[in-house]
Design an enzyme around this catalytic site. Sequence first.
Site, PDB file in Angstrom:
ATOM      1  N   ASN A  10       0.870  -1.186   0.000  1.00 50.24           N
ATOM      2  CA  ASN A  10       0.000   0.000   0.000  1.00 50.24           C
ATOM      3  C   ASN A  10       0.904   1.233   0.000  1.00 50.24           C
ATOM      4  OD1 ASN A  10      -1.819   2.032   0.463  1.00 50.24           O
ATOM      5  ND2 ASN A  10      -2.343   1.403   2.552  1.00 50.24           N
ATOM      6  N   LYS A  12       0.109   4.239  -0.279  1.00 52.64           N
ATOM      7  CA  LYS A  12      -0.563   5.408   0.332  1.00 52.64           C
ATOM      8  C   LYS A  12      -0.352   6.651  -0.541  1.00 52.64           C
ATOM      9  CE  LYS A  12      -0.014   3.364   4.847  1.00 52.64           C
ATOM     10  NZ  LYS A  12      -0.112   3.524   6.286  1.00 52.64           N
ATOM     11  N   HIS A 102      -9.607   0.951   4.674  1.00 48.12           N
ATOM     12  CA  HIS A 102      -8.362   1.162   5.423  1.00 48.12           C
ATOM     13  C   HIS A 102      -8.657   2.099   6.607  1.00 48.12           C
ATOM     14  CE1 HIS A 102      -4.284   2.348   6.439  1.00 48.12           C
ATOM     15  NE2 HIS A 102      -3.868   1.297   5.740  1.00 48.12           N
ATOM     16  N   GLU A 104      -7.130   4.476   7.805  1.00 52.22           N
ATOM     17  CA  GLU A 104      -6.908   5.907   7.544  1.00 52.22           C
ATOM     18  C   GLU A 104      -8.117   6.510   6.845  1.00 52.22           C
ATOM     19  OE1 GLU A 104      -3.152   5.430   5.560  1.00 52.22           O
ATOM     20  OE2 GLU A 104      -2.243   4.808   7.447  1.00 52.22           O
ATOM     21  N   GLU A 174      -5.684  -5.389  10.257  1.00 57.58           N
ATOM     22  CA  GLU A 174      -4.657  -4.385  10.524  1.00 57.58           C
ATOM     23  C   GLU A 174      -4.954  -3.668  11.845  1.00 57.58           C
ATOM     24  OE1 GLU A 174      -2.581  -3.051   6.731  1.00 57.58           O
ATOM     25  OE2 GLU A 174      -4.357  -1.804   6.900  1.00 57.58           O
ATOM     26  N   GLY A 180       2.137   1.785  10.876  1.00 59.91           N
ATOM     27  CA  GLY A 180       3.079   2.900  10.791  1.00 59.91           C
ATOM     28  C   GLY A 180       3.771   3.237  12.107  1.00 59.91           C
ATOM     29  N   SER A 220       3.109  -2.616  10.347  1.00 62.16           N
ATOM     30  CA  SER A 220       4.565  -2.623  10.560  1.00 62.16           C
ATOM     31  C   SER A 220       5.227  -3.943  10.162  1.00 62.16           C
ATOM     32  CB  SER A 220       4.895  -2.263  12.010  1.00 62.16           C
ATOM     33  OG  SER A 220       4.451  -0.941  12.298  1.00 62.16           O
TER      34      SER A 220
HETATM   35  C1  PEP Z   1      -0.915  -0.027   6.036  1.00 63.86           C
HETATM   36  O1  PEP Z   1      -0.999   1.164   5.869  1.00 63.86           O
HETATM   37  O2  PEP Z   1      -1.780  -0.766   5.549  1.00 63.86           O
HETATM   38  C2  PEP Z   1       0.202  -0.551   6.822  1.00 63.86           C
HETATM   39  C3  PEP Z   1       0.131  -1.771   7.249  1.00 63.86           C
HETATM   40  O3  PEP Z   1       1.267   0.298   7.042  1.00 63.86           O
HETATM   41  P1  PEP Z   1       2.671  -0.083   7.752  1.00 63.86           P
HETATM   42  O4  PEP Z   1       3.150  -1.349   7.137  1.00 63.86           O
HETATM   43  O5  PEP Z   1       3.559   1.087   7.474  1.00 63.86           O
HETATM   44  O6  PEP Z   1       2.373  -0.252   9.205  1.00 63.86           O
END
Ligand code: PEP
Length: 261
Positions: A10, A12, A102, A104, A174, A180, A220
């Site tokens: 992703n 973003k 997601h 976000e 997630e 993040g 992460s």
């Molecule tokens: C994400 O945004 O879906 C995500 C898992 O980000 P990160 O791997 O940076 O935690």
Amino acid sequence: MSRRPIIAGNWKMNMLQDDARALFMGVAKHAEEYTVEQLPTIVIAPVFTSIAAVESMRCSKCRPLVKTAAQNCHWESSGAYTGEISVEMVKDAGCDYVIIGHSERRQYFSETDEMINKKAKAILKGGLLPIICCGETLEQREAGQTDAHITSQIKAALDGISSEDVAKSVIAYEPIWAIGTGKTCDAVEANRVIAMIRNVVKEVAGEAAAEAIRILYGGSVKPSTIEEQMNQSDIDGALVGGASLKADSFNEIIDNTMKTM
Ligand code: PEP
């Protein structure tokens, strides 16, 4: 049943077209050293404005090896929805998948479970595959609400979708506190939640769909964490944010996934 893993990046809201092309080529060149059978399903999700740039680099050799996803879509097919992009448009741009729900988007753009359900239905009707994200906040986890919250997100997202379509879909668990932050959810705990999600899928769509649906972990994920995650019984891959922005780290995640296949 053995489910083919998915490693999805992703991107973003990052990268202009030149950077997106370069990153795609870094992933594609590495993938081209292998066959489709050796690799996990690789998916990358650029910003809308870079999808065409990336698509222009997808040669006949790398097309089956690296799939593309949009990071969002609207459920209506066209019309007066300024700033939105329909499933047909995403498909026309060349994408195979769409990431929806997601955290976000839920947090900053007030997306609700109902909207995510409408998007999932539109994506499947349009012949693409949804990657449906779910996850709990730290407060919810600390209050012991993780399972109830995820259960209600999944039931709402899959409401009214046929078992055949559920089987083709992808879910990404997630935990929001892991996105993040560098704090990866313990692999055994992530697997427990993902197995619980699979049970919810069984309840709403039957055993065959629960066995077939691919459920990813996101939060992460790094080259150093993926092997332990992939060695769990129910984790079928990863949705990767930060570590997908460099070809080296994303390719290392792919390599380490292949060791577990
Ligand atoms: C994400 O945004 O879906 C995500 C898992 O980000 P990160 O791997 O940076 O935690």
